[in-house]
Write an enzyme that holds these catalytic residues in place. Structure first.
Site, PDB file in Angstrom:
ATOM      1  N   ASN A   1      63.015  16.802  53.210  1.00 54.58           N
ATOM      2  CA  ASN A   1      63.177  16.605  54.639  1.00 54.58           C
ATOM      3  C   ASN A   1      62.508  17.771  55.714  1.00 54.58           C
ATOM      4  O   ASN A   1      62.680  19.067  55.005  1.00 54.58           O
ATOM      5  CB  ASN A   1      64.444  16.104  54.224  1.00 54.58           C
ATOM      6  CG  ASN A   1      65.951  16.356  54.032  1.00 54.58           C
ATOM      7  OD1 ASN A   1      66.205  17.560  54.748  1.00 54.58           O
ATOM      8  ND2 ASN A   1      66.618  15.971  53.192  1.00 54.58           N
TER       9      ASN A   1
ATOM     10  N   ASP B   1      68.500  11.669  49.181  1.00 56.61           N
ATOM     11  CA  ASP B   1      69.358  10.367  48.402  1.00 56.61           C
ATOM     12  C   ASP B   1      69.055  10.118  47.119  1.00 56.61           C
ATOM     13  O   ASP B   1      70.480  10.239  46.354  1.00 56.61           O
ATOM     14  CB  ASP B   1      69.565   9.517  49.603  1.00 56.61           C
ATOM     15  CG  ASP B   1      69.996  10.040  50.186  1.00 56.61           C
ATOM     16  OD1 ASP B   1      71.361  10.197  50.344  1.00 56.61           O
ATOM     17  OD2 ASP B   1      69.973   8.818  51.808  1.00 56.61           O
TER      18      ASP B   1
ATOM     19  N   PRO C   1      73.923  12.641  43.201  1.00 58.30           N
ATOM     20  CA  PRO C   1      75.519  12.437  43.472  1.00 58.30           C
ATOM     21  C   PRO C   1      75.440  12.808  45.229  1.00 58.30           C
ATOM     22  O   PRO C   1      74.864  13.482  45.678  1.00 58.30           O
ATOM     23  CB  PRO C   1      76.421  13.526  42.903  1.00 58.30           C
ATOM     24  CG  PRO C   1      74.869  14.696  42.065  1.00 58.30           C
ATOM     25  CD  PRO C   1      73.504  13.355  42.122  1.00 58.30           C
TER      26      PRO C   1
ATOM     27  N   ILE D   1      78.126  14.320  47.252  1.00 62.77           N
ATOM     28  CA  ILE D   1      78.752  15.674  47.097  1.00 62.77           C
ATOM     29  C   ILE D   1      79.659  16.093  47.973  1.00 62.77           C
ATOM     30  O   ILE D   1      80.707  15.953  47.646  1.00 62.77           O
ATOM     31  CB  ILE D   1      77.861  16.992  47.244  1.00 62.77           C
ATOM     32  CG1 ILE D   1      76.353  16.864  46.007  1.00 62.77           C
ATOM     33  CG2 ILE D   1      78.260  18.582  47.220  1.00 62.77           C
ATOM     34  CD1 ILE D   1      75.094  18.111  47.231  1.00 62.77           C
TER      35      ILE D   1
ATOM     36  N   PHE E   1      78.742  15.885  58.251  1.00 56.75           N
ATOM     37  CA  PHE E   1      77.411  15.273  59.076  1.00 56.75           C
ATOM     38  C   PHE E   1      77.336  13.798  58.984  1.00 56.75           C
ATOM     39  O   PHE E   1      76.775  13.597  57.894  1.00 56.75           O
ATOM     40  CB  PHE E   1      76.706  16.602  59.128  1.00 56.75           C
ATOM     41  CG  PHE E   1      76.813  17.776  60.372  1.00 56.75           C
ATOM     42  CD1 PHE E   1      78.151  18.235  59.914  1.00 56.75           C
ATOM     43  CD2 PHE E   1      76.184  17.805  61.228  1.00 56.75           C
ATOM     44  CE1 PHE E   1      78.859  19.529  60.557  1.00 56.75           C
ATOM     45  CE2 PHE E   1      76.384  18.723  62.118  1.00 56.75           C
ATOM     46  CZ  PHE E   1      77.423  19.579  61.437  1.00 56.75           C
TER      47      PHE E   1
ATOM     48  N   LYS F   1      80.010   6.362  58.178  1.00 58.49           N
ATOM     49  CA  LYS F   1      80.398   7.103  57.337  1.00 58.49           C
ATOM     50  C   LYS F   1      82.418   7.783  56.679  1.00 58.49           C
ATOM     51  O   LYS F   1      82.529   8.450  55.644  1.00 58.49           O
ATOM     52  CB  LYS F   1      79.482   8.582  57.312  1.00 58.49           C
ATOM     53  CG  LYS F   1      78.326   7.820  56.747  1.00 58.49           C
ATOM     54  CD  LYS F   1      76.937   9.276  57.319  1.00 58.49           C
ATOM     55  CE  LYS F   1      75.926   8.429  56.881  1.00 58.49           C
ATOM     56  NZ  LYS F   1      74.355   9.056  57.377  1.00 58.49           N
TER      57      LYS F   1
END
Ligand code: CTP
Length: 406
Positions: free
Chosen positions: A218, A287, A315, A317, A333, A347
């Site tokens: 990304n 992801d 996973p 993290i 973030f 989130k």
């Protein structure tokens, strides 16, 4: 530092002392960098330093007459050694030779530079020392004893570096490069809000290989995470930075672990997490990853159909660290393209962390500036548009404030 970063040493007056050593050539560049960062620089040289570089060069670079003798009649009161230390915000000896360090350790004052160091007000004009000498001289017990004495007297020792030496030998004793010394001087002026704390941070993208030449990644540049690592270290923290594939220089004093994939990042972070008091997850972790890795490059081979991939989830993290029984203080973030507050709040709950920092990914990826939205249980606070280092320092303040709460 980028063009958007404000002058880091604006309003600071640096008293730069040179003792004798080949590293004097680096001090010329250091003066240029200090003045570019907004500082005023007053140079004092010993007679030995004048053997290596001329006062003319350093006067031209600093824009101020260089002082070399305590008998300099230009000082109206004839007390250069007193005046110099009263004007300065910091005294930096670069290069500091073995002999000069010995003089400082003993409190000798037989020429202007050591006299000025002894006469400076300890509380208002701290001493930074950048040693430069042959590796045997540095390793000698006498030098090590003298350096320990300087530390005990409150001096901050910058370096030395290891590597090739002017004498042809290789080892510890090189003076830090000018850019490193600049970073250390800037760090010195930052408040030590995280002194003694350990902070772990992830940064950058991850790269999930499809075959030996392709992969999924990304647009994260890692700049925000690297800026936070730097700001935390400036604030006195011991910082470990787990970085995805980026080409950014490691901030000074930061321990860096390079990884490529999300699984490697997970493997690096989890065992370290509980050894740290703070975990900041800035990495844009992919992801998903291809479920299988093709051993060889996928070829077109005249086939009409495009290849298809099965993806499997990586996973999480941050969520894994936040679920540890003795977890550190976790900061996540949220890089979004819309509805920042809503997604950040989701989130916060989903990852069970006390603080989420929202930012608009497409508007900030790769840039030197950003705007942040801090979201916690109590509410939200905007850190308005600024350069990433300034924002990182504000975030460090926020983290320190939360940790300080009983
Ligand atoms: N994160 C992580 N591990 C992952 C995915 C995300 O540690 N596998 C962390 C990021 O470092 C960031 C936070 O979780 O601190 C949120 O990342 P983000 O990609 O914005 O959120 P996702 O959980 O991936 O959710 P979504 O993609 O649905 O927005």
């Amino acid at each position: 530092m980028s063009e958007t970063t404000p002058l880091q040493l604006a309003g600071k007056h640096v008293l730069l002392g040179l003792s004798g050593g080949i590293a004097c050539y680096k001090s010329a560049e250091l003066i240029r960098l200090l003045t570019k960062a907004g500082a005023t620089v007053q140079v004092v040289m010993t007679a030995a330093a004048e053997q290596f570089i001329t006062a003319v060069t350093l006067q031209a670079l600093s824009g101020r007459a260089v002082v070399t003798s305590q008998w300099d009649a230009r000082e109206p009161n004839n007390m250069a050694h007193i005046n110099l230390g009263r004007e300065a915000d910091v005294m930096l000896i670069a290069p500091a030779s073995a002999d000069f360090i010995a003089k400082l350790a003993q409190g000798r004052a037989d020429e202007l530079l050591s006299l000025t160091a002894l006469a400076r007000p300890l509380d208002r004009c701290p001493l930074l020392v950048a040693p430069a000498m042959n590796r045997e001289m540095w390793a000698h017990p006498a030098t090590q004893r003298n350096v320990a004495t300087l530390r005990a007297d409150g001096a901050l020792i910058l370096g030395p570096d290891a590597g090739d030496q002017a004498c042809g030998e290789v080892g510890d004793g090189r003076m830090l490069e000018a850019a490193d010394l600049l970073e250390e001087v800037i760090a010195f002026f930052q408040p030590k809000l995280l002194a003694g704390r350990k902070l772990l941070i992830t940064a950058g993208p991850t790269f999930e290989p499809i075959d030996p030449v392709r992969g999924i990644t990304n647009l994260s540049s890692g700049k925000m995470g690297f800026a936070i690592a730097r700001a935390a270290r400036e604030a006195g923290a011991e910082v470990t930075l787990v970085a995805g594939p980026v080409h950014l220089p490691t901030p000074r004093g930061v321990r860096r672990i390079d990884v490529r994939t999300a699984l490697q990042m997970h493997e690096a972070v989890l065992p370290l997490a509980t050894q740290h008091e703070i975990f900041v997850a800035t990495a844009a972790v992919a992801d998903w990853r291809p479920a299988t890795l093709n051993e060889h490059k996928i070829k077109k081979d005249g086939k009409k159909t495009s290849p298809t991939f099965e993806l499997t989830e990586n996973p999480d993290i941050l969520a894994a660290v936040a679920a540890l029984p003795d977890k550190p203080f976790c900061v996540g973030f949220a890089a979004e393209s819309q509805d920042l507050l809503k997604h950040a709040r989701e989130k916060l709950l989903r990852k069970k962390v006390p603080l989420i920092v929202g930012n608009l990914g497409p508007a900030t990826f790769g840039r030197d500036d950003n705007a942040l939205l801090l979201v916690d249980e109590q509410g939200q606070r905007e850190l308005p548009h600024s350069d990433k280092l300034s924002l990182a320092r504000e975030l460090v303040q926020e983290i320190a404030r939360r940790l300080a709460k009983p």
